[in-house]
Design an enzyme around this catalytic site. Structure first.
Site, mmCIF file in Angstrom:
data_model
loop_
_atom_site.group_PDB
_atom_site.id
_atom_site.type_symbol
_atom_site.label_atom_id
_atom_site.label_comp_id
_atom_site.label_asym_id
_atom_site.label_seq_id
_atom_site.Cartn_x
_atom_site.Cartn_y
_atom_site.Cartn_z
ATOM 1 N N GLU A 38 0.872 -1.168 0.000
ATOM 2 C CA GLU A 38 0.000 0.000 0.000
ATOM 3 C C GLU A 38 0.911 1.220 0.000
ATOM 4 O O GLU A 38 1.831 1.300 0.821
ATOM 5 C CB GLU A 38 -0.890 0.034 1.262
ATOM 6 C CG GLU A 38 -1.865 1.198 1.202
ATOM 7 C CD GLU A 38 -2.657 1.409 2.490
ATOM 8 O OE1 GLU A 38 -2.326 0.794 3.522
ATOM 9 O OE2 GLU A 38 -3.607 2.219 2.454
ATOM 10 N N ARG A 262 5.701 -12.855 9.223
ATOM 11 C CA ARG A 262 6.438 -11.625 8.947
ATOM 12 C C ARG A 262 7.730 -11.600 9.751
ATOM 13 O O ARG A 262 7.889 -12.298 10.755
ATOM 14 C CB ARG A 262 5.591 -10.410 9.280
ATOM 15 C CG ARG A 262 5.234 -10.314 10.753
ATOM 16 C CD ARG A 262 4.727 -8.929 11.187
ATOM 17 N NE ARG A 262 4.634 -7.971 10.149
ATOM 18 C CZ ARG A 262 3.489 -7.407 9.729
ATOM 19 N NH1 ARG A 262 2.355 -7.745 10.291
ATOM 20 N NH2 ARG A 262 3.500 -6.514 8.783
ATOM 21 N N LYS A 272 4.688 0.187 9.867
ATOM 22 C CA LYS A 272 4.712 1.485 9.210
ATOM 23 C C LYS A 272 4.151 2.563 10.132
ATOM 24 O O LYS A 272 4.622 3.694 10.136
ATOM 25 C CB LYS A 272 3.909 1.421 7.902
ATOM 26 C CG LYS A 272 4.694 0.785 6.772
ATOM 27 C CD LYS A 272 4.063 1.078 5.423
ATOM 28 C CE LYS A 272 3.079 0.007 5.052
ATOM 29 N NZ LYS A 272 2.590 0.130 3.663
#
Length: 558
Positions: A38, A262, A272
């Site tokens: 994104e 992850r 983020k």
RNA sequence: UGCCCGAUAGUAUAAUGGUAGUACGACAGAUUUUGGUUCUGUUUGUCUUGGUUCGAAUCCAGGUCGGGCAACCA
């Protein structure tokens, strides 16, 4: 030969096994993966695991990888991020087959939504966010139907078209899938497909005021592109039934979703949202601050793509949660930099030395640029009567295992002479300000005394020839291994000493020509990389990482 | 007290019913014109309880622990 053997011996990760099985079964003739960021922030080392996995898998099995920006939420997204993401992927060494955007599919997605309405599988709901949350129930309690769940196909179609036409304000209505309010999977309890946002989109501008949710965009985008293996992180596991449901009901190409764990790294944060806070609150200078775990930060700090790829290879791919020791990343970058870094000499904390018996004025001595390289080039180092050495390389009263210079002891000056300290000069406060030394004139490389054994070799610079440079030494950003999982605010665990600046270190003159294409090892100090803050009259270097240092360990033991 | 993932040295990661191995870290030593590099050695592990089997890290069952899931975020 060895390489091939290693390749063969190396076992497959679970995704490679899936791909090999699919290929062997003839399910696909070739695979197509995608990396779907994104554009609402910069990429970090965690993303590089995903990039290397997606691109690497395709490369290994002769497939392709698309870059697809998942841009379904216009309020957080921006072209600034699109550009940085593309730059980072290229820098890591990968090329995408197609550059796509979820927003490319807005019209198609809209048609998909109407198709579901026509099948009686979607409805327009006027409930407020609070009411919808209420209706959802809890994990242990079934949800309840919205009063709008029974609207007719015609009414739903009309209302949805009016939503698109801009007839309603933000939040007034949503389009929901009609699935199962009693499902044990919360994501199947009539999830929202579209919401109203009168917001400017970085690509579609003001063409739309309704935007699809992730769940209604991602799987269909995969399907439209013909993605065979859609790889994402563990938290999307509960979304998979929904991913499959939309594809099934729409009767479109069946992409499949697979999940891996992850990356987490010690002494940093990897979200983020948190990284953005560090930037916005001024704890770092920007997304590319060399202390940040962002790809742009690591690049600026002097990490190489090779070292990051080696790291990704070593950590592997699995489904269990992990917290990887940052020392493994440091090992990887040292491993690569040791092979490619140009050796240079820089004194950080100078102590003046005068060679009382050196009469030559100056001479230029050759020194290898990289002893690891059998074909190394050599540069010429200026030598003179007055030199700087490192303060810490001299002790007036040395402890037992101190191998460096002390009164009466001998050390070698790298690529130059063996010297001996004859006299210690102090100021009125007793602080050592200068050393008077003598040298063995035949001890330079190739000379008759060159093979004399001394306990240490130290670095130095010639005072009249030295240039100055700013040196930025970085340490871990946080004081604790896992700041995100500590009590309270993660920012309370920031390391206040993560940056130490030496405004004027003394460097050998060859560094005046330092380039961004080169990485440097300042002898006995660490690996360094030119910073973008450098200018015509000012050099700035970032410390990528230190060298391993057994002397520091020895001192800690004492 | 629902559903879904997962559990092998300090940290990661292999062993796919047949000798628990590798890397990083740590520790010790050798080499070294970087206390770097290189080389050698040492150390530490199958969450638990049963079951299946000649044989289980692996298969089955129960338990324990960790993580995720109830954004008009992705």
């Amino acid at each position: 030969m060895t390489e091939t053997k290693k390749e063969e011996e190396k076992s497959l990760n679970f995704l490679e096994e899936i791909v090999e099985a699919d290929l062997a079964a003839g399910k696909y003739s070739s695979i197509l993966t995608r990396f779907p960021p994104e554009p609402n922030g910069y990429l970090h080392i965690g993303h590089s695991k995903s990039i290397i996995l997606n691109f690497g898998l395709a490369q290994k099995y002769g497939g392709k990888t698309n870059l697809r920006f998942d841009d379904t939420n216009p309020v957080t997204e921006d072209t600034e991020y699109v550009e940085s993401i593309k730059e980072d992927i290229k820098w890591l060494g990968f090329e995408w087959e197609n550059e796509r955007y979820a927003s490319d599919y807005f019209e198609q997605l809209y048609k998909f939504a109407e198709a579901l309405i026509n099948k009686g599988l979607a409805y327009v709901d006027d409930s407020t966010p609070e009411q919808i949350a209420q209706q959802k129930g809890t994990p242990t309690e079934a949800g309840k139907a919205s009063p709008y769940r029974g609207r007719s196909v015609e009414e739903n179609l009309q209302l949805f078209r009016e939503m698109r036409a801009g007839k309603y304000p933000d939040g007034a209505k949503v389009l929901r899938a009609k699935i199962d309010l009693a499902s044990s999977n919360m994501h199947m309890r009539d999830p929202i497909m579209y919401r109203i946002k009168h917001a400017h989109h970085h690509r579609t501008g003001d063409a739309w005021c309704i935007y699809p949710m992730y769940d209604f965009a991602h799987g269909q985008s995969d399907s439209i592109e013909g993605i065979t293996h859609s790889i994402c992180t563990l938290e999307f596991i509960p979304h998979r039934p929904l991913y499959d449901w939309f594809i099934e009901k729409l009767e479109i190409y069946p992409s499949h979703q697979y999940e891996f764990a992850r990356l987490n790294l010690t002494y940093t944060v990897m979200s983020k949202r948190k990284l953005l806070q560090l930037v916005n609150d001024g704890h770092v200078t920007g997304w590319d601050d060399p202390r940040m775990p962002t790809i742009s930060g690591l690049r600026r700090r002097g990490y190489t793509p090779e070292s990051i790829r080696m790291f990704a290879d070593k950590i592997g791919v699995q489904k269990r949660d992990n917290l990887i020791d940052v020392s493994l990343l440091e090992f990887c970058v040292r491993e690569h930099l040791n092979k490619i870094a140009q050796r240079r000499m820089v004194v950080f904390d100078p102590l003046k030395i005068v060679l009382t018996d050196y009469e030559k004025g100056e001479e230029w001595l050759p020194s290898e640029d990289n002893p690891e390289d059998p074909e190394t080039t050599h540069r010429q180092l200026p030598f003179s009567r007055e030199l700087y050495i490192e303060q810490e390389d001299f002790m007036e009263n040395p402890p037992k295992k101190f191998f460096r210079l002390s009164p009466g002891s001998k050390v070698r000056l790298k690529s130059a002479y063996i010297i001996q300290c004859d006299e210690v000069i102090k100021d009125e406060n007793g602080k050592i300000i200068e050393l008077r030394c003598s040298h063995l004139p035949e001890s330079k490389t190739g000379g008759a005394q060159a093979n004399i054994k001394v306990q240490a070799t130290i670095h130095w610079v010639s005072i009249p020839h030295a240039i100055t440079a700013e040196v930025r030494q970085y340490d871990r950003l946080f004081r604790v291994e896992d700041p995100a999982n500590e009590e309270g605010d993660f920012k309370d665990y920031i390391n206040p000493d993560s940056l130490q600046v030496i405004s004027a270190a003394y460097a050998e003159p060859s560094l005046a020509k330092a380039k961004f294409s080169d990485h440097y090892q300042f002898l006995r100090k660490g690996y360094f990389y030119l910073d973008k803050d450098s200018s015509e009259d000012k050099l700035v270097f970032n410390r990528t990482t230190t060298l391993r240092d057994n002397w520091v360990k020895e001192q800690k033991k004492a």
